[in-house]
Design an enzyme around this catalytic site. Structure first.
Site, PDB file in Angstrom:
ATOM      1  N   ASN A   7       0.884  -1.163   0.000  1.00 56.98           N
ATOM      2  CA  ASN A   7       0.000   0.000   0.000  1.00 56.98           C
ATOM      3  C   ASN A   7       0.919   1.209   0.000  1.00 56.98           C
ATOM      4  O   ASN A   7       1.559   1.501   0.993  1.00 56.98           O
ATOM      5  CB  ASN A   7      -0.904  -0.021   1.248  1.00 56.98           C
ATOM      6  N   LYS A  35       0.165   4.283  -0.159  1.00 50.39           N
ATOM      7  CA  LYS A  35      -0.406   5.474   0.499  1.00 50.39           C
ATOM      8  C   LYS A  35      -0.175   6.705  -0.395  1.00 50.39           C
ATOM      9  O   LYS A  35      -0.181   6.569  -1.616  1.00 50.39           O
ATOM     10  CB  LYS A  35       0.176   5.628   1.898  1.00 50.39           C
ATOM     11  N   HIS A  95      -9.350   1.509   4.746  1.00 53.47           N
ATOM     12  CA  HIS A  95      -8.087   1.633   5.493  1.00 53.47           C
ATOM     13  C   HIS A  95      -8.287   2.553   6.691  1.00 53.47           C
ATOM     14  O   HIS A  95      -9.047   3.526   6.600  1.00 53.47           O
ATOM     15  CB  HIS A  95      -6.992   2.174   4.570  1.00 53.47           C
ATOM     16  N   GLU A 130      -6.557   4.853   7.826  1.00 54.20           N
ATOM     17  CA  GLU A 130      -6.257   6.264   7.542  1.00 54.20           C
ATOM     18  C   GLU A 130      -7.438   6.942   6.850  1.00 54.20           C
ATOM     19  O   GLU A 130      -7.715   8.119   7.095  1.00 54.20           O
ATOM     20  CB  GLU A 130      -4.975   6.356   6.691  1.00 54.20           C
ATOM     21  N   GLU A 185      -5.310  -4.888  10.359  1.00 55.79           N
ATOM     22  CA  GLU A 185      -4.245  -3.921  10.613  1.00 55.79           C
ATOM     23  C   GLU A 185      -4.484  -3.192  11.933  1.00 55.79           C
ATOM     24  O   GLU A 185      -5.236  -2.210  11.976  1.00 55.79           O
ATOM     25  CB  GLU A 185      -4.200  -2.881   9.487  1.00 55.79           C
ATOM     26  N   GLY A 192       2.807   2.058  10.767  1.00 54.47           N
ATOM     27  CA  GLY A 192       3.793   3.131  10.652  1.00 54.47           C
ATOM     28  C   GLY A 192       4.555   3.426  11.933  1.00 54.47           C
ATOM     29  O   GLY A 192       5.224   4.448  12.049  1.00 54.47           O
ATOM     30  N   SER A 248       3.550  -2.406  10.095  1.00 53.61           N
ATOM     31  CA  SER A 248       4.997  -2.507  10.273  1.00 53.61           C
ATOM     32  C   SER A 248       5.577  -3.865   9.874  1.00 53.61           C
ATOM     33  O   SER A 248       6.559  -4.311  10.463  1.00 53.61           O
ATOM     34  CB  SER A 248       5.394  -2.154  11.714  1.00 53.61           C
TER      35      SER A 248
HETATM   36  P1  13P Z   1       3.233   0.201   7.572  1.00 51.99           P
HETATM   37  O1  13P Z   1       3.672  -1.117   6.961  1.00 51.99           O
HETATM   38  O2  13P Z   1       3.995   1.370   7.086  1.00 51.99           O
HETATM   39  O3  13P Z   1       3.113   0.097   9.060  1.00 51.99           O
HETATM   40  O4  13P Z   1       1.738   0.425   7.020  1.00 51.99           O
HETATM   41  C1  13P Z   1       0.803  -0.578   7.155  1.00 51.99           C
HETATM   42  C2  13P Z   1      -0.410  -0.201   6.395  1.00 51.99           C
HETATM   43  O5  13P Z   1      -1.147   0.685   6.790  1.00 51.99           O
HETATM   44  C3  13P Z   1      -0.687  -0.915   5.146  1.00 51.99           C
HETATM   45  O6  13P Z   1      -1.961  -0.636   4.678  1.00 51.99           O
END
Ligand code: 13P
Length: 250
Positions: free
Chosen positions: A10, A12, A95, A97, A167, A173, A213
């Site tokens: 992903n 982002k 997601h 976010e 997640e 992150g 992560s």
């Molecule tokens: P990270 O791998 O950067 O923690 O992000 C995970 C994520 O949100 C994947 O959709």
């Protein structure tokens, strides 16, 4: 029958179209692996150039979001037909976010999931608890609620082809991967919830990813767990390390 692993990046809000082409070209040889499905979910403007760059490789290009209406006065949104016409097979929906910054709710996620299936796009449906919820001991209750709403009116045949990404928000992150045991516990509970909603065959078929992560070090142990069918990877999907994650067995 063993489920095929699905390892998705992903991106982002990272990479301009020209940077996307460069990254796909850089990662193409590194993520070669015929035993797993490899998906790069990229910003909408990168979809077409990334798709062209990925031609002839095992990389499948996916989207990070989609709207649930067919077309019309929804400035700034991307329709399912636009994704289909561009050749997109997977879309990340719900997601954390998007839920946090863009007012996405379980109800809008459900509408998007239904729309994606209607258009033959496989949704990667995200769920996950906050740190407070984990500390309060309501993780499983919360996830079950998210899953039940996301799958409202989804048929068993559709559900069998879906991908769920667990997640935990506190692991995204932060560099703080959930332990393989923590991730397995929740992914197992998600599969049990699908069995309750549908049947054993559907629960056995659906693929459940862990995200938060994930890196080349943590991937092998996570992906070895019985209910974890791959990962949704943020930060590490933008680096050559993603090749090691995809080839976690080697
Ligand atoms: P990270 O791998 O950067 O923690 O992000 C995970 C994520 O949100 C994947 O959709």
């Amino acid at each position: 029958m063993a489920r095929r692993k699905i390892i998705a990046g992903n991106w982002k809000m990272n990479k301009t179209p020209s940077e996307a082409v460069a990254l796909v070209n850089e990662l193409k040889p590194l993520v070669a692996n015929d035993d797993v499905d490899v998906v790069f979910c990229v910003p909408a403007i990168d979809i077409i150039p990334a798709m062209q760059a990925a031609k002839g490789s095992n990389i499948c290009i996916g989207a990070e979001n989609m709207y649930y209406e067919e077309s019309g006065a929804y400035t700034g949104e991307i329709s399912p037909a636009m994704l289909v016409d561009a050749g997109v097979k997977y879309v990340v929906l719900g997601h954390s976010e998007r839920r946090e910054y863009f007012a996405e709710t379980d109800e809008t996620v459900n509408k998007k999931v239904l729309k994606a299936f209607e258009h033959g796009i496989t949704p990667i449906i995200c769920c996950g608890e906050s740190l407070t919820q984990r500390e309060q001991g309501i993780t499983i209750d919360w996830i079950r609620m998210q899953i039940k709403i996301a799958f409202l009116n989804v048929t068993a045949e559709q559900a069998k082809t879906a991908v769920i990404a667990y997640e935990p928000i506190w692991a995204i992150g932060t560099g703080k991967t959930a332990t393989a045991e923590q991730a397995q516990e929740v992914c197992g509970a998600i599969r049990a919830c699908i069995a309750e909603l549908y049947d054993e065959a559907t629960a056995e078929a659906i693929r459940i990813q862990y995200g938060g992560s994930v890196n080349a070090k943590t991937a092998p142990e996570l992906f070895a767990k019985p209910d974890i069918d791959g990962g949704l990877v943020g930060g590490a999907s933008l680096k050559p390390e993603f090749g090691d994650i995809v080839n976690y067995k080697k």
